[in-house]
Motif scaffolding. Structure first.
Motif, PDB file in Angstrom:
ATOM      1  N   LEU A 146       0.867  -1.180   0.000  1.00  0.00           N
ATOM      2  CA  LEU A 146       0.000   0.000   0.000  1.00  0.00           C
ATOM      3  C   LEU A 146       0.898   1.221   0.000  1.00  0.00           C
ATOM      4  O   LEU A 146       1.792   1.345   0.845  1.00  0.00           O
ATOM      5  N   ALA A 147       0.686   2.106  -0.958  1.00  0.00           N
ATOM      6  CA  ALA A 147       1.500   3.307  -1.089  1.00  0.00           C
ATOM      7  C   ALA A 147       0.593   4.515  -1.289  1.00  0.00           C
ATOM      8  O   ALA A 147      -0.632   4.393  -1.362  1.00  0.00           O
ATOM      9  N   ARG A 148       1.212   5.682  -1.362  1.00  0.00           N
ATOM     10  CA  ARG A 148       0.495   6.903  -1.716  1.00  0.00           C
ATOM     11  C   ARG A 148       1.234   7.597  -2.849  1.00  0.00           C
ATOM     12  O   ARG A 148       2.466   7.584  -2.892  1.00  0.00           O
ATOM     13  N   ASP A 149       0.462   8.181  -3.766  1.00  0.00           N
ATOM     14  CA  ASP A 149       1.097   8.880  -4.881  1.00  0.00           C
ATOM     15  C   ASP A 149       1.428  10.311  -4.482  1.00  0.00           C
ATOM     16  O   ASP A 149       1.262  10.707  -3.318  1.00  0.00           O
ATOM     17  N   ASP A 161     -13.709   1.671   1.834  1.00  0.00           N
ATOM     18  CA  ASP A 161     -13.183   2.211   3.090  1.00  0.00           C
ATOM     19  C   ASP A 161     -12.960   3.713   2.919  1.00  0.00           C
ATOM     20  O   ASP A 161     -12.090   4.129   2.148  1.00  0.00           O
ATOM     21  N   PRO A 162     -13.730   4.556   3.610  1.00  0.00           N
ATOM     22  CA  PRO A 162     -13.592   6.007   3.422  1.00  0.00           C
ATOM     23  C   PRO A 162     -12.225   6.546   3.816  1.00  0.00           C
ATOM     24  O   PRO A 162     -11.836   7.633   3.383  1.00  0.00           O
ATOM     25  N   HIS A 163     -11.481   5.794   4.638  1.00  0.00           N
ATOM     26  CA  HIS A 163     -10.143   6.239   5.035  1.00  0.00           C
ATOM     27  C   HIS A 163      -9.109   5.984   3.938  1.00  0.00           C
ATOM     28  O   HIS A 163      -8.013   6.557   3.982  1.00  0.00           O
ATOM     29  N   LEU A 164      -9.440   5.129   2.973  1.00  0.00           N
ATOM     30  CA  LEU A 164      -8.501   4.795   1.899  1.00  0.00           C
ATOM     31  C   LEU A 164      -8.931   5.365   0.549  1.00  0.00           C
ATOM     32  O   LEU A 164      -8.092   5.766  -0.250  1.00  0.00           O
ATOM     33  N   ALA A 165     -10.226   5.347   0.281  1.00  0.00           N
ATOM     34  CA  ALA A 165     -10.739   5.725  -1.045  1.00  0.00           C
ATOM     35  C   ALA A 165     -10.412   7.187  -1.364  1.00  0.00           C
ATOM     36  O   ALA A 165     -10.377   8.037  -0.469  1.00  0.00           O
ATOM     37  N   PRO A 166     -10.142   7.454  -2.641  1.00  0.00           N
ATOM     38  CA  PRO A 166     -10.094   6.503  -3.755  1.00  0.00           C
ATOM     39  C   PRO A 166      -8.761   5.764  -3.804  1.00  0.00           C
ATOM     40  O   PRO A 166      -7.714   6.331  -3.507  1.00  0.00           O
ATOM     41  N   GLN A 198      -7.430 -10.843  -8.893  1.00  0.00           N
ATOM     42  CA  GLN A 198      -7.129 -10.747  -7.470  1.00  0.00           C
ATOM     43  C   GLN A 198      -7.032  -9.287  -7.039  1.00  0.00           C
ATOM     44  O   GLN A 198      -7.624  -8.880  -6.023  1.00  0.00           O
ATOM     45  N   LEU A 199      -6.303  -8.478  -7.807  1.00  0.00           N
ATOM     46  CA  LEU A 199      -6.163  -7.058  -7.483  1.00  0.00           C
ATOM     47  C   LEU A 199      -7.511  -6.351  -7.587  1.00  0.00           C
ATOM     48  O   LEU A 199      -7.823  -5.469  -6.780  1.00  0.00           O
ATOM     49  N   THR A 200      -8.324  -6.728  -8.575  1.00  0.00           N
ATOM     50  CA  THR A 200      -9.651  -6.125  -8.730  1.00  0.00           C
ATOM     51  C   THR A 200     -10.486  -6.331  -7.476  1.00  0.00           C
ATOM     52  O   THR A 200     -11.180  -5.418  -7.010  1.00  0.00           O
ATOM     53  N   ARG A 201     -10.432  -7.535  -6.912  1.00  0.00           N
ATOM     54  CA  ARG A 201     -11.203  -7.819  -5.696  1.00  0.00           C
ATOM     55  C   ARG A 201     -10.717  -6.956  -4.526  1.00  0.00           C
ATOM     56  O   ARG A 201     -11.514  -6.442  -3.738  1.00  0.00           O
ATOM     57  N   TYR A 202      -9.379  -6.810  -4.411  1.00  0.00           N
ATOM     58  CA  TYR A 202      -8.841  -5.956  -3.358  1.00  0.00           C
ATOM     59  C   TYR A 202      -9.329  -4.512  -3.535  1.00  0.00           C
ATOM     60  O   TYR A 202      -9.733  -3.854  -2.577  1.00  0.00           O
ATOM     61  N   LEU A 203      -9.278  -4.016  -4.760  1.00  0.00           N
ATOM     62  CA  LEU A 203      -9.661  -2.625  -5.016  1.00  0.00           C
ATOM     63  C   LEU A 203     -11.134  -2.384  -4.720  1.00  0.00           C
ATOM     64  O   LEU A 203     -11.505  -1.338  -4.169  1.00  0.00           O
ATOM     65  N   GLU A 204     -11.995  -3.344  -5.106  1.00  0.00           N
ATOM     66  CA  GLU A 204     -13.424  -3.195  -4.826  1.00  0.00           C
ATOM     67  C   GLU A 204     -13.661  -3.064  -3.326  1.00  0.00           C
ATOM     68  O   GLU A 204     -14.475  -2.248  -2.877  1.00  0.00           O
ATOM     69  N   LEU A 205     -12.951  -3.851  -2.533  1.00  0.00           N
ATOM     70  CA  LEU A 205     -13.106  -3.818  -1.084  1.00  0.00           C
ATOM     71  C   LEU A 205     -12.502  -2.548  -0.492  1.00  0.00           C
ATOM     72  O   LEU A 205     -13.140  -1.862   0.326  1.00  0.00           O
ATOM     73  N   MET A 206     -11.299  -2.200  -0.900  1.00  0.00           N
ATOM     74  CA  MET A 206     -10.606  -1.049  -0.317  1.00  0.00           C
ATOM     75  C   MET A 206     -11.294   0.266  -0.653  1.00  0.00           C
ATOM     76  O   MET A 206     -11.277   1.207   0.143  1.00  0.00           O
ATOM     77  N   ASN A 207     -11.906   0.336  -1.816  1.00  0.00           N
ATOM     78  CA  ASN A 207     -12.582   1.576  -2.191  1.00  0.00           C
ATOM     79  C   ASN A 207     -13.883   1.794  -1.434  1.00  0.00           C
ATOM     80  O   ASN A 207     -14.506   2.852  -1.574  1.00  0.00           O
ATOM     81  N   ALA A 238      -3.021  10.220  -2.685  1.00  0.00           N
ATOM     82  CA  ALA A 238      -4.050   9.205  -2.902  1.00  0.00           C
ATOM     83  C   ALA A 238      -3.473   7.804  -2.708  1.00  0.00           C
ATOM     84  O   ALA A 238      -2.295   7.550  -2.989  1.00  0.00           O
ATOM     85  N   SER A 239      -4.318   6.879  -2.264  1.00  0.00           N
ATOM     86  CA  SER A 239      -3.884   5.506  -1.985  1.00  0.00           C
ATOM     87  C   SER A 239      -3.634   4.727  -3.267  1.00  0.00           C
ATOM     88  O   SER A 239      -4.365   4.874  -4.259  1.00  0.00           O
ATOM     89  N   VAL A 240      -2.617   3.875  -3.236  1.00  0.00           N
ATOM     90  CA  VAL A 240      -2.258   3.013  -4.368  1.00  0.00           C
ATOM     91  C   VAL A 240      -2.035   1.607  -3.835  1.00  0.00           C
ATOM     92  O   VAL A 240      -1.218   1.398  -2.931  1.00  0.00           O
ATOM     93  N   ALA A 241      -2.768   0.628  -4.379  1.00  0.00           N
ATOM     94  CA  ALA A 241      -2.598  -0.772  -4.000  1.00  0.00           C
ATOM     95  C   ALA A 241      -1.810  -1.481  -5.092  1.00  0.00           C
ATOM     96  O   ALA A 241      -2.140  -1.365  -6.274  1.00  0.00           O
ATOM     97  N   VAL A 242      -0.774  -2.215  -4.694  1.00  0.00           N
ATOM     98  CA  VAL A 242       0.114  -2.875  -5.647  1.00  0.00           C
ATOM     99  C   VAL A 242       0.040  -4.383  -5.447  1.00  0.00           C
ATOM    100  O   VAL A 242       0.222  -4.884  -4.331  1.00  0.00           O
ATOM    101  N   GLU A 243      -0.238  -5.111  -6.539  1.00  0.00           N
ATOM    102  CA  GLU A 243      -0.180  -6.574  -6.526  1.00  0.00           C
ATOM    103  C   GLU A 243       1.045  -7.005  -7.321  1.00  0.00           C
ATOM    104  O   GLU A 243       1.240  -6.573  -8.465  1.00  0.00           O
ATOM    105  N   LEU A 244       1.886  -7.856  -6.720  1.00  0.00           N
ATOM    106  CA  LEU A 244       3.149  -8.281  -7.325  1.00  0.00           C
ATOM    107  C   LEU A 244       3.095  -9.740  -7.747  1.00  0.00           C
ATOM    108  O   LEU A 244       2.605 -10.595  -7.008  1.00  0.00           O
TER     109      LEU A 244
END
Length: 231
Positions: free
Chosen positions: A147-150, A182-187, A171-180, A154-160
């Motif tokens: 998990l990073a910030r640009d 969360d008002p503390h992380l979105a967008p 897999q990353l799509t599922r993470y993004l749907e869930l994380m977005n 803004a939050s950035v989720a990285v799948e390696l």
């Protein structure tokens, strides 16, 4: 998790339409609300599915359906798009529910784990101004690699992955749907990073607004000095 083996037909209605004619299939209903339709073939990939956030309702068939042999209808509706997966059940051969508990997530092999460590140390490879929040950021469905910030915060989720394919994008799509949600992380935007990314995976990622990043493992380890090469 609920597992149902049933004679059924399946219709998908929404941005695209698809039909699976009457056959015996495995219906998998997961605790996150997703529904997957499997046959006894095709390896691990479902024939059709609906990803969360979605809701499942079970309704009685109308008279025409009942006359055709339908005993009940499952309608799984996606909360954001309104797409619907409709399962017409004719006969249930097996129905069971199982509590699987919390899954520890996929254990990375040595190279993927090292890639994660190196990218965390060289987070600027994501772009100027990026900063690391943490590695292995835990979600309800497993850990996001980074998990990073640009530069704008803004939050950035990285799948390696070592080799990036469609499953990694899903897999990353599922993470993004869930994380977005969360008002503390979105967008939250996504980056799919790998040593090699297959063309189909790149196409799917870009269609979903996920950025692709090809990593040079040797260069990240300091074994390949690109500045010192003639070619």
């Amino acid at each position: 998790m609920r597992l149902v083996i049933a004679k059924c037909s399946v219709d998908y209605a929404g941005r695209l339409s698809a039909h699976l004619p009457l056959a015996t299939r495995l219906l998998m209903v997961k605790s996150d609300g997703s529904l997957l339709v499997h046959s006894d073939g095709g390896s691990y990939k479902p024939l059709n599915w609906m990803s969360p956030p979605c809701s499942l309702t079970i309704v009685e068939p109308d008279q025409t359906q009942a006359d055709a042999g339908v005993t009940e209808t499952w309608k799984v509706t996606h909360a954001k798009t309104g797409d619907a997966l409709i399962v017409s059940i004719y006969d249930v051969l097996h129905d069971s529910a199982h509590e699987l508990g919390i899954d520890p997530g996929l254990q990375k092999d040595g190279v993927e784990a090292h890639l994660q460590k190196l990218l965390a140390e060289q987070i600027e490879l994501l772009g100027d101004g990026h900063t690391l929040v943490r590695r292995e950021y835990m979600t309800a469905i497993g850990p996001v690699d980074i998990l990073a910030r640009d530069s704008s915060g803004a939050s950035v989720a990285v799948e390696l992955k070592r080799r990036g394919d469609i499953d990694g994008v899903e897999q990353l799509t599922r993470y993004l749907e869930l994380m977005n949600r969360d008002p503390h992380l979105a967008p939250v935007s996504g980056v799919f990073a790998a040593q090699e990314i297959k063309p189909q995976a790149r196409t799917l990622a870009e269609d979903r607004g996920i950025r692709c990043l090809v990593l040079d493992y040797d260069a990240m380890r300091g074994l390949d000095n690109a500045d010192g090469r003639l070619f």
